[in-house]
Design an enzyme around this catalytic site. Structure first.
Site, PDB file in Angstrom:
ATOM      1  N   LYS A  49      28.559  51.268  18.410  1.00  0.00           N
ATOM      2  CA  LYS A  49      27.120  51.152  18.668  1.00  0.00           C
ATOM      3  C   LYS A  49      26.391  51.769  17.489  1.00  0.00           C
ATOM      4  O   LYS A  49      26.926  52.640  16.801  1.00  0.00           O
ATOM      5  CB  LYS A  49      26.734  51.901  19.953  1.00  0.00           C
ATOM      6  CG  LYS A  49      25.478  51.375  20.589  1.00  0.00           C
ATOM      7  CD  LYS A  49      25.746  50.096  21.376  1.00  0.00           C
ATOM      8  CE  LYS A  49      24.492  49.521  21.980  1.00  0.00           C
ATOM      9  NZ  LYS A  49      24.793  48.438  22.921  1.00  0.00           N
TER      10      LYS A  49
HETATM   11  P1  NAD Z   1      14.794  44.878  25.110  1.00  0.00           P
HETATM   12  O1  NAD Z   1      14.268  45.820  24.105  1.00  0.00           O
HETATM   13  O2  NAD Z   1      14.753  43.425  24.843  1.00  0.00           O
HETATM   14  O3  NAD Z   1      14.047  45.121  26.521  1.00  0.00           O
HETATM   15  C1  NAD Z   1      13.984  46.367  27.153  1.00  0.00           C
HETATM   16  C2  NAD Z   1      12.993  46.283  28.315  1.00  0.00           C
HETATM   17  O4  NAD Z   1      13.003  47.504  29.037  1.00  0.00           O
HETATM   18  C3  NAD Z   1      11.545  46.078  27.860  1.00  0.00           C
HETATM   19  O5  NAD Z   1      10.881  45.279  28.829  1.00  0.00           O
HETATM   20  C4  NAD Z   1      10.985  47.509  27.862  1.00  0.00           C
HETATM   21  O6  NAD Z   1       9.578  47.541  28.016  1.00  0.00           O
HETATM   22  C5  NAD Z   1      11.691  48.071  29.077  1.00  0.00           C
HETATM   23  N1  NAD Z   1      11.817  49.527  29.057  1.00  0.00           N
HETATM   24  C6  NAD Z   1      12.115  50.320  28.010  1.00  0.00           C
HETATM   25  N2  NAD Z   1      12.119  51.597  28.384  1.00  0.00           N
HETATM   26  C7  NAD Z   1      11.834  51.611  29.705  1.00  0.00           C
HETATM   27  C8  NAD Z   1      11.666  52.648  30.671  1.00  0.00           C
HETATM   28  N3  NAD Z   1      11.826  53.934  30.331  1.00  0.00           N
HETATM   29  N4  NAD Z   1      11.393  52.283  31.938  1.00  0.00           N
HETATM   30  C9  NAD Z   1      11.241  50.994  32.272  1.00  0.00           C
HETATM   31  N5  NAD Z   1      11.350  49.985  31.406  1.00  0.00           N
HETATM   32  C10 NAD Z   1      11.642  50.289  30.140  1.00  0.00           C
HETATM   33  O7  NAD Z   1      16.298  45.361  25.415  1.00  0.00           O
HETATM   34  P2  NAD Z   1      17.490  44.510  26.030  1.00  0.00           P
HETATM   35  O8  NAD Z   1      18.268  43.940  24.916  1.00  0.00           O
HETATM   36  O9  NAD Z   1      16.988  43.653  27.125  1.00  0.00           O
HETATM   37  O10 NAD Z   1      18.381  45.684  26.641  1.00  0.00           O
HETATM   38  C11 NAD Z   1      18.103  46.262  27.912  1.00  0.00           C
HETATM   39  C12 NAD Z   1      19.332  47.016  28.388  1.00  0.00           C
HETATM   40  O11 NAD Z   1      20.439  46.111  28.466  1.00  0.00           O
HETATM   41  C13 NAD Z   1      19.809  48.155  27.484  1.00  0.00           C
HETATM   42  O12 NAD Z   1      20.395  49.148  28.296  1.00  0.00           O
HETATM   43  C14 NAD Z   1      20.871  47.481  26.634  1.00  0.00           C
HETATM   44  O13 NAD Z   1      21.800  48.403  26.102  1.00  0.00           O
HETATM   45  C15 NAD Z   1      21.500  46.590  27.668  1.00  0.00           C
HETATM   46  N6  NAD Z   1      22.256  45.450  27.135  1.00  0.00           N
HETATM   47  C16 NAD Z   1      21.680  44.537  26.297  1.00  0.00           C
HETATM   48  C17 NAD Z   1      22.431  43.459  25.851  1.00  0.00           C
HETATM   49  C18 NAD Z   1      21.844  42.369  24.997  1.00  0.00           C
HETATM   50  O14 NAD Z   1      22.553  41.380  24.727  1.00  0.00           O
HETATM   51  N7  NAD Z   1      20.585  42.439  24.582  1.00  0.00           N
HETATM   52  C19 NAD Z   1      23.767  43.337  26.222  1.00  0.00           C
HETATM   53  C20 NAD Z   1      24.328  44.274  27.087  1.00  0.00           C
HETATM   54  C21 NAD Z   1      23.552  45.325  27.535  1.00  0.00           C
END
Ligand code: NAD
Length: 427
Positions: A114
């Site tokens: 990561k």
């Molecule tokens: P992103 O940046 O696209 O979206 C994050 C969302 O969460 C946004 O809507 C943001 O406003 C909201 N957010 C941020 N902090 C917050 C808080 N404290 N309370 C409530 N909402 C909050 O990110 P993403 O890529 O969608 O990732 C989201 C989660 O999924 C993370 O934990 C990431 O590690 C995990 N994840 C992402 C992927 C991927 O392919 N993008 C894959 C596996 C896991």
């Protein structure tokens, strides 16, 4: 010195503490030597960099970035890069460790990694973010490698960020190396379906969990989704497409709730214009805080924002019967125990959000063979791998009488421990 003492205490040490606590819970069910299991807890390699970036107004600002390779027993390390003000080394370590288990569970030939930069992206212009990305990529050139360490998007980064990293790496080595990142734009060798993959996969895992609880009617199954970024939006859109009723979604500013179901395409279009959900105006919709959202009446709760959301404070109020973790590490070990006492089934992150890394793997494979599949083919293969992983976890849980979380970790750790034993300890 034991690993518990190895990391500094920081504001968000919880993610790493959670990752280690989950490991300890699972390790007792893994057949492996205790000294090998101790080895699997440690990050293999960590890099921290401090670097300057020219701002649009001519001044220079300093930034800090990290990359952690957790384990390479099964192959090259794979894992996203996060841009957020909250990024710190402990968080990156936790996320790298979870990537090791996620890749192992899905049967991919990868270890976990990561990366992250301490930056609030929305406070910077696109050209500042481009220069920051290119400088971070240059500083990390000793870590990234198409055969050794392959980054992907995470919170705060996207396909454009990956394109800049790929271009920077390619300029440095003197020829184009698309396979050094995944989650690229389609015209640079990205895979069909990668954007939607994590959210889709989360819903595949949800449907699998609901079906195993008995027959259910999507129209009568209410979903609450925290986080409306990459994972949350595509989970919401796919669930809506399948006929599920999404009653609430949120972003960092809070959420919108409508007991009879929200119009997800409408909210998606609103968010696409760059607006925060607390600016969404519709007379039938109630505004809720993120804490209130976690306690809303529903059948399924999908945390898809970030880690540490379901805690000993918020978990007692959960009304859902099923939690499907779109985010990484949204549930603390204390909250896991509370949810178990409440009879809530938790489909853990390493299983539920593996769709992203699975399609990243497809992208890497398609790129290496220079032969690309259509979206149907990608989703067909994604569904098959998600179902296989779910089966493996459910079987392990049943056999050992443990939760799905511990079972997922057991199945994953077992695979890495076996590979470690077969490879042997060098020299
Ligand atoms: P992103 O940046 O696209 O979206 C994050 C969302 O969460 C946004 O809507 C943001 O406003 C909201 N957010 C941020 N902090 C917050 C808080 N404290 N309370 C409530 N909402 C909050 O990110 P993403 O890529 O969608 O990732 C989201 C989660 O999924 C993370 O934990 C990431 O590690 C995990 N994840 C992402 C992927 C991927 O392919 N993008 C894959 C596996 C896991």
């Amino acid at each position: 010195m034991g690993i518990a003492h190895m990391h500094q205490r920081t504001a968000s040490e919880t993610a790493y503490q959670t990752a280690l606590a989950q490991f300890d819970r699972a390790a007792q069910y893994v057949s492996a030597r205790a000294d090998y299991l101790e080895f699997l807890k440690y990050p293999k390699r960590e890099m921290a960099v401090n670097f300057p970036v020219k701002m649009d107004n001519g001044t220079v600002e300093m930034f800090t970035g990290y990359r952690v390779h957790h384990n390479t027993a099964l192959g090259a390390t794979k894992g996203g890069i996060r841009y957020a003000a909250t990024v710190n080394l402990d968080e990156v370590r936790a996320l790298a460790m979870w990537m090791t288990w996620k890749c192992a569970l899905a049967g991919l030939p990868y270890g976990g990694a990561k990366g992250g930069v301490v930056v609030e992206p929305k406070n910077y212009s696109p050209s500042e973010i481009e220069r920051l990305t290119r400088r971070y990529a240059t500083e990390m050139i000793v870590m990234f490698d198409p055969r050794g360490d392959i980054p992907a998007p995470d919170m705060g980064t996207n396909a454009q960020t990956m394109a800049w990293i790929m271009d920077t790496y390619s300029m440095t080595v003197g020829h184009s190396v698309p396979a050094v990142v995944t989650g690229k734009p389609i015209d640079l060798g990205g895979s069909q379906g990668r954007n939607e993959a994590t959210g889709h996969g989360t819903i595949i895992a949800m449907v699998e969990a609901l079906s195993r609880q008995g027959s259910h009617n999507p129209q009568e199954t209410r979903l609450v989704i925290q986080g409306f970024g990459n994972v949350g939006t595509f989970a919401a859109l796919y669930a809506a497409h399948l006929g599920y009723q999404i009653v609430a979604v949120s972003d960092i500013t809070g959420g919108v709730y409508k007991a009879s179901g929200l119009s997800i395409p409408e909210i998606f279009a609103f968010a696409q214009r760059g607006s925060a959900l607390n600016e969404y105006r519709d007379q039938d919709v109630d505004f809720v805080t993120n804490d209130e959202l976690l306690a809303l009446p529903c059948e399924v709760l999908i945390p898809a924002a970030m880690e540490g959301q379901l805690t000993d404070r918020t978990a007692p109020h959960v009304k859902a019967k099923l939690v499907v973790e779109g985010a990484n590490g949204p549930t603390t070990p204390e909250a896991d125990d509370i949810l178990q006492d409440l009879g809530v089934i938790v489909v853990p992150d390493v299983l539920a959000n593996a769709g992203g890394v699975i399609v990243s793997y497809f992208e890497w494979v398609q790129g290496l063979q220079a032969f690309f599949w259509d979206k149907d083919e990608v989703f067909r293969r994604l569904e098959r791998l998600m179902r296989q992983s779910y089966d493996r976890v459910a079987l392990t849980a049943e056999e050992k009488k443990i939760t799905l979380r511990t079972a997922a970790q057991v199945a994953a750790i077992q695979r890495v421990a076996d590979a470690t034993a077969t490879r042997g300890i060098y020299p």
